[in-house]
Design a protein around this motif. Structure first.
Motif, PDB file in Angstrom:
ATOM      1  N   TRP A 509       0.822  -1.215   0.000  1.00  0.00           N
ATOM      2  CA  TRP A 509       0.000   0.000   0.000  1.00  0.00           C
ATOM      3  C   TRP A 509       0.858   1.268   0.000  1.00  0.00           C
ATOM      4  O   TRP A 509       0.333   2.375   0.132  1.00  0.00           O
ATOM      5  CB  TRP A 509      -0.934   0.012   1.213  1.00  0.00           C
ATOM      6  CG  TRP A 509      -2.139  -0.862   1.015  1.00  0.00           C
ATOM      7  CD1 TRP A 509      -2.256  -2.181   1.325  1.00  0.00           C
ATOM      8  CD2 TRP A 509      -3.371  -0.469   0.433  1.00  0.00           C
ATOM      9  NE1 TRP A 509      -3.498  -2.645   0.976  1.00  0.00           N
ATOM     10  CE2 TRP A 509      -4.215  -1.609   0.422  1.00  0.00           C
ATOM     11  CE3 TRP A 509      -3.870   0.729  -0.092  1.00  0.00           C
ATOM     12  CZ2 TRP A 509      -5.505  -1.584  -0.087  1.00  0.00           C
ATOM     13  CZ3 TRP A 509      -5.160   0.754  -0.595  1.00  0.00           C
ATOM     14  CH2 TRP A 509      -5.969  -0.394  -0.597  1.00  0.00           C
ATOM     15  N   SER A 510       2.163   1.102  -0.142  1.00  0.00           N
ATOM     16  CA  SER A 510       3.098   2.240  -0.225  1.00  0.00           C
ATOM     17  C   SER A 510       3.003   3.155   0.992  1.00  0.00           C
ATOM     18  O   SER A 510       3.045   4.388   0.886  1.00  0.00           O
ATOM     19  CB  SER A 510       2.841   3.054  -1.505  1.00  0.00           C
ATOM     20  OG  SER A 510       2.989   2.245  -2.647  1.00  0.00           O
ATOM     21  N   VAL A 511       2.890   2.544   2.177  1.00  0.00           N
ATOM     22  CA  VAL A 511       2.871   3.314   3.423  1.00  0.00           C
ATOM     23  C   VAL A 511       4.306   3.582   3.841  1.00  0.00           C
ATOM     24  O   VAL A 511       5.169   2.701   3.759  1.00  0.00           O
ATOM     25  CB  VAL A 511       2.132   2.538   4.536  1.00  0.00           C
ATOM     26  CG1 VAL A 511       2.198   3.303   5.862  1.00  0.00           C
ATOM     27  CG2 VAL A 511       0.684   2.286   4.136  1.00  0.00           C
ATOM     28  N   ILE A 512       4.581   4.798   4.301  1.00  0.00           N
ATOM     29  CA  ILE A 512       5.919   5.155   4.751  1.00  0.00           C
ATOM     30  C   ILE A 512       6.375   4.176   5.837  1.00  0.00           C
ATOM     31  O   ILE A 512       5.570   3.694   6.642  1.00  0.00           O
ATOM     32  CB  ILE A 512       5.939   6.609   5.278  1.00  0.00           C
ATOM     33  CG1 ILE A 512       7.374   7.083   5.500  1.00  0.00           C
ATOM     34  CG2 ILE A 512       5.110   6.743   6.551  1.00  0.00           C
ATOM     35  CD1 ILE A 512       7.465   8.578   5.803  1.00  0.00           C
ATOM     36  N   GLU A 513       7.665   3.862   5.853  1.00  0.00           N
ATOM     37  CA  GLU A 513       8.173   2.862   6.794  1.00  0.00           C
ATOM     38  C   GLU A 513       8.036   3.365   8.234  1.00  0.00           C
ATOM     39  O   GLU A 513       8.513   4.451   8.566  1.00  0.00           O
ATOM     40  CB  GLU A 513       9.635   2.554   6.485  1.00  0.00           C
ATOM     41  CG  GLU A 513      10.136   1.300   7.171  1.00  0.00           C
ATOM     42  CD  GLU A 513      11.459   0.825   6.596  1.00  0.00           C
ATOM     43  OE1 GLU A 513      12.473   0.960   7.298  1.00  0.00           O
ATOM     44  OE2 GLU A 513      11.463   0.336   5.442  1.00  0.00           O
ATOM     45  N   PRO A 514       7.373   2.595   9.093  1.00  0.00           N
ATOM     46  CA  PRO A 514       7.187   3.037  10.488  1.00  0.00           C
ATOM     47  C   PRO A 514       8.481   2.920  11.289  1.00  0.00           C
ATOM     48  O   PRO A 514       9.359   2.118  10.969  1.00  0.00           O
ATOM     49  CB  PRO A 514       6.119   2.080  11.019  1.00  0.00           C
ATOM     50  CG  PRO A 514       6.269   0.850  10.189  1.00  0.00           C
ATOM     51  CD  PRO A 514       6.705   1.308   8.821  1.00  0.00           C
ATOM     52  N   GLN A 515       8.575   3.709  12.354  1.00  0.00           N
ATOM     53  CA  GLN A 515       9.760   3.681  13.211  1.00  0.00           C
ATOM     54  C   GLN A 515       9.606   2.715  14.384  1.00  0.00           C
ATOM     55  O   GLN A 515      10.568   2.442  15.091  1.00  0.00           O
ATOM     56  CB  GLN A 515      10.066   5.097  13.701  1.00  0.00           C
ATOM     57  CG  GLN A 515      10.526   6.001  12.558  1.00  0.00           C
ATOM     58  CD  GLN A 515      10.546   7.461  12.948  1.00  0.00           C
ATOM     59  OE1 GLN A 515       9.511   8.063  13.215  1.00  0.00           O
ATOM     60  NE2 GLN A 515      11.730   8.045  12.981  1.00  0.00           N
ATOM     61  N   PHE A 516       8.401   2.229  14.580  1.00  0.00           N
ATOM     62  CA  PHE A 516       8.201   1.124  15.519  1.00  0.00           C
ATOM     63  C   PHE A 516       6.948   0.366  15.105  1.00  0.00           C
ATOM     64  O   PHE A 516       6.039   0.926  14.484  1.00  0.00           O
ATOM     65  CB  PHE A 516       8.117   1.607  16.972  1.00  0.00           C
ATOM     66  CG  PHE A 516       6.932   2.474  17.280  1.00  0.00           C
ATOM     67  CD1 PHE A 516       5.757   1.932  17.793  1.00  0.00           C
ATOM     68  CD2 PHE A 516       6.988   3.848  17.081  1.00  0.00           C
ATOM     69  CE1 PHE A 516       4.665   2.733  18.083  1.00  0.00           C
ATOM     70  CE2 PHE A 516       5.901   4.657  17.373  1.00  0.00           C
ATOM     71  CZ  PHE A 516       4.737   4.099  17.873  1.00  0.00           C
TER      72      PHE A 516
END
Length: 700
Positions: A509-516
């Motif tokens: 879904w091309s979601v920005i990479e989460p930090q956690f």
């Protein structure tokens, strides 16, 4: 750290008896923490209770911090509307209290060694704190819902009516969860342990300590001062024609359970009314017409009986009775050769009987509940049948006319109460158990260690994936741009999917990479500041009372549970499909596990998926674990979800958004002031929530 939420708590002139929520429990807790403050082996004692700002009560109850002594403090935390509310109305607001307690603990910079909860509402809060912080829980029930329900039904009330009036379904489940998670349960009497705690699925005799509460020797064992004696005499003189007669006394809040009317019916018998006076200390009141319906009716019945039997001049019933005057009353009754009437239908313990014993006053009691324990210890009274006033009156008459027997009971009560029923003896027994719990406790996994990449961040944004983030690619693109541009926002996800499935879905879904990432319904935490690292502390935290193979063996025999595919299973997650799963499904699964000696959390989502997790696992608990570890204020956390397994990460002090395409399981949050229901679906709903909370402008 003690937690006692409902009622009115203050250190100076406590208003015990003002209503059903400010009774024996309030006095028990205040006396206990005061005694703890004097104990050389206790460093610090905090009592957490509800902050109340209401013109109907004193302003003291709205003060955040009240120091009772160098070691003892009352700390007040908001919980729902600021006005005074009866305990049955507080249940929807306990998440706010929990988060407020977490924030207070974070500000103090140290974890308490023990969380001691009083009553079911505090038990639920303590368990939630324990699941986030790993602190052992001690529980004192004071009054238990299953026993109350049985009594109400025995007196003719329908189960549904009882549940609606007293919120017993929610209360009983909270008690079950608290007993399940408690390291120690404190019962005040053998009767309470035997007749009440045994009614619960998680009853374990080895985790229950019968420890009767103590009595304040300085207050009840010593003769009162001249000033308070004069105040008492002045008060009684307004009611009694001959205050020198033997005094039968009763101290109780205006509650039908206390059997106050039986005391008046007994006193009205000719043999007693001519010989004695009756003194009723029934809490404080101003205008009877403004009291709760049950209290109002009871006090009207009291006045009716006094008038019916023409007891004027022989019965005292003052509107107020300060604590020091109540203590003086015991000594007045003892000097007059009288007795205490304890005719309650039930008492978990019956502290007034101990106070009478300490003052050298014999007791006349129904012996119900824990009162029989006191008589066994003190040998200072007689047991009567309060439903037979004539017989009871005759036995009281015999006792008062037998000075040798009366004196033996008075002396026996004094000696036994001083030897066995002081707060010192209570604490000696209590601390012996608590030391072992603390000694055996694994060091809590929470450490306040904020990762360097969070140094600029002041806010966390945590979103569920399926149907919360996914579903609207344009909205996802806008959300990605905002997260990338804002150094003050750290983005994370919380999902029922495992880590691999979560990453694949985010990429597709091309979601920005989460930090956690909080994955597998809160059973796994990974940080992603340049490298994907599992949070080992959280994994160790979840091992508490987790027996997955035994749980699979038990649930594998349930025909309406069908195991989900292998990729849905995890180390700390057992997942099933179940048609039309709902709250009843949760209750049935938990009851089955409990009856097999197993402890677990059960979560239903989308009315189809059932997850069985460790008791400390959930999206909300994982979120609060991270918040404590990273020292992030919960009011700076923004969450978004769409289904039942998001529920506990949407509650409390966090700023929550429920997206438009949510399931009906979240409708219970509709009136929560910290929850925004968006009319927009998926990621567009998340953006709508960020606008609502002022985190972004409407044009972004």
């Amino acid at each position: 750290m003690h937690i006692s939420i409902h009622g009115l708590f203050r250190g100076t002139d406590p208003e015990v008896g003002t209503d059903v929520d400010t009774g024996g429990q309030v006095r028990y807790v205040l006396d206990l923490i005061e005694a703890m403050g004097s104990h050389r082996n206790i460093r610090k004692v905090d009592l957490l209770t509800r902050k109340i700002t209401d013109a109907r009560v004193a302003s003291d109850y709205g003060v955040d911090l009240e120091a009772l002594s160098p070691k003892v403090s009352i700390r007040r935390i908001p919980c729902g509307p600021s006005r005074y509310m009866r305990k049955e109305l507080l249940w929807p607001h306990l998440s706010e209290f929990t988060d407020g307690a977490l924030a207070m603990i974070r500000e103090q910079g140290e974890l308490p060694d023990i969380l001691h909860a009083h009553y079911a509402d505090a038990g639920l809060v303590a368990v939630r704190l324990s699941k986030a912080l790993g602190i052992p829980v001690v529980f004192t029930g004071h009054s238990l819902g299953r026993f109350k329900l049985a009594n109400l039904m025995a007196r003719g009330m329908e189960r549904e009516k009882a549940n609606q009036t007293f919120n017993l379904t929610e209360r009983i489940e909270a008690e079950e969860e608290t007993i399940e998670n408690a390291a120690l349960v404190v019962a005040s009497s053998k009767n309470e342990e035997r007749e009440q705690y045994r009614l619960y699925d998680h009853y374990e005799r080895k985790r229950i300590m019968v420890n009767p509460p103590g009595c304040d020797l300085a207050k009840f064992g010593e003769k009162p001062g001249k000033a308070v004696n004069q105040a008492l005499q002045k008060t009684l003189a307004r009611f009694l024609d001959d205050p020198a007669k033997p005094a039968l006394i009763m101290l109780a809040r205006p509650d039908p359970q206390k059997n106050i009317l039986a005391a008046i019916e007994t006193f009205a018998e000719a043999g007693l009314r001519d010989m004695c006076n009756l003194v009723l200390f029934l809490g404080a009141r101003d205008d009877i017409r403004e009291l709760e319906p049950a209290q109002k009716k009871l006090l009207q019945d009291v006045l009716y009986l006094i008038d019916r039997y023409d007891l004027y001049g022989s019965v005292a019933y003052p509107k107020t009775n300060p604590p020091e005057m109540a203590a003086a009353l015991f000594h007045y009754a003892a000097r007059s050769g009288g007795a205490l009437l304890g005719l309650s239908r039930h008492e978990n313990f019956g502290l007034t009987l101990v106070e009478a014993a300490t003052a050298g006053l014999p007791v006349v009691t129904s012996g119900a509940g824990g009162m029989s324990d006191i008589l066994d210890i003190c040998k200072n009274g007689i047991v009567v049948d309060p439903d037979n006033p004539a017989e009871t009156a005759g036995r009281v008459h015999e006792l008062l006319l037998d000075p040798t027997r009366w004196k033996q009971m008075a002396e026996s009560g004094k000696a036994a109460s001083r030897a066995n029923l002081t707060w010192k003896s209570h604490l000696d027994r209590y601390l012996g158990e608590v030391r072992e719990i603390v000694r055996a406790q694994v060091t809590p996994e929470v450490r306040i260690t904020q990762p360097k990449p969070l140094s600029k961040s002041t806010r966390l944004l945590i979103c569920d994936i399926d149907d919360t983030l996914t579903g609207d690619r344009d909205a996802i693109s806008r959300l990605n741009r905002i997260i990338a541009q804002r150094d003050d926002i750290t983005f994370g996800i919380s999902t029922g999917r495992n880590l691999e499935g979560a990453m694949e879905t985010l990429q597709s879904w091309s979601v920005i990479e989460p930090q956690f990432l909080i994955t597998s319904v809160g059973t796994e935490i990974h940080t992603n500041f340049g490298e994907l690292i599992p949070n080992g502390r959280w994994s160790r935290h979840l091992q508490f009372r987790w027996s997955p193979q035994r749980a699979r063996d038990v649930l594998g025999k349930v025909p309406w549970l069908r195991p989900q595919e292998g990729e849905a299973q995890a180390r700390f997650k057992i997942s099933y499909y179940c048609e039309d799963a709902d709250a009843t499904t949760i209750a049935n699964v938990k009851t089955l596990l409990r009856k097999n000696g197993l402890q677990a959390r059960v979560v239903v989502s989308r009315n189809y998926c059932v997850d069985v997790l460790p008791v400390r696992a959930s999206k909300g608990h994982a979120l609060r674990f991270l918040a404590a570890q990273w020292s992030i204020d919960l009011s700076n956390i923004f969450t978004a979800g769409d289904s039942g397994n998001d529920l506990d990460m949407l509650r409390g002090l966090v700023k929550a958004t429920v997206v438009g395409n949510h399931s009906g399981e979240l409708e219970m949050l509709r009136d929560d002031p910290n929850t925004w229901f968006s009319s927009r679906n998926s990621a567009a709903g998340i953006l709508d929530g960020l606008v609502h909370y002022g985190l972004i402008a409407p044009t972004q």
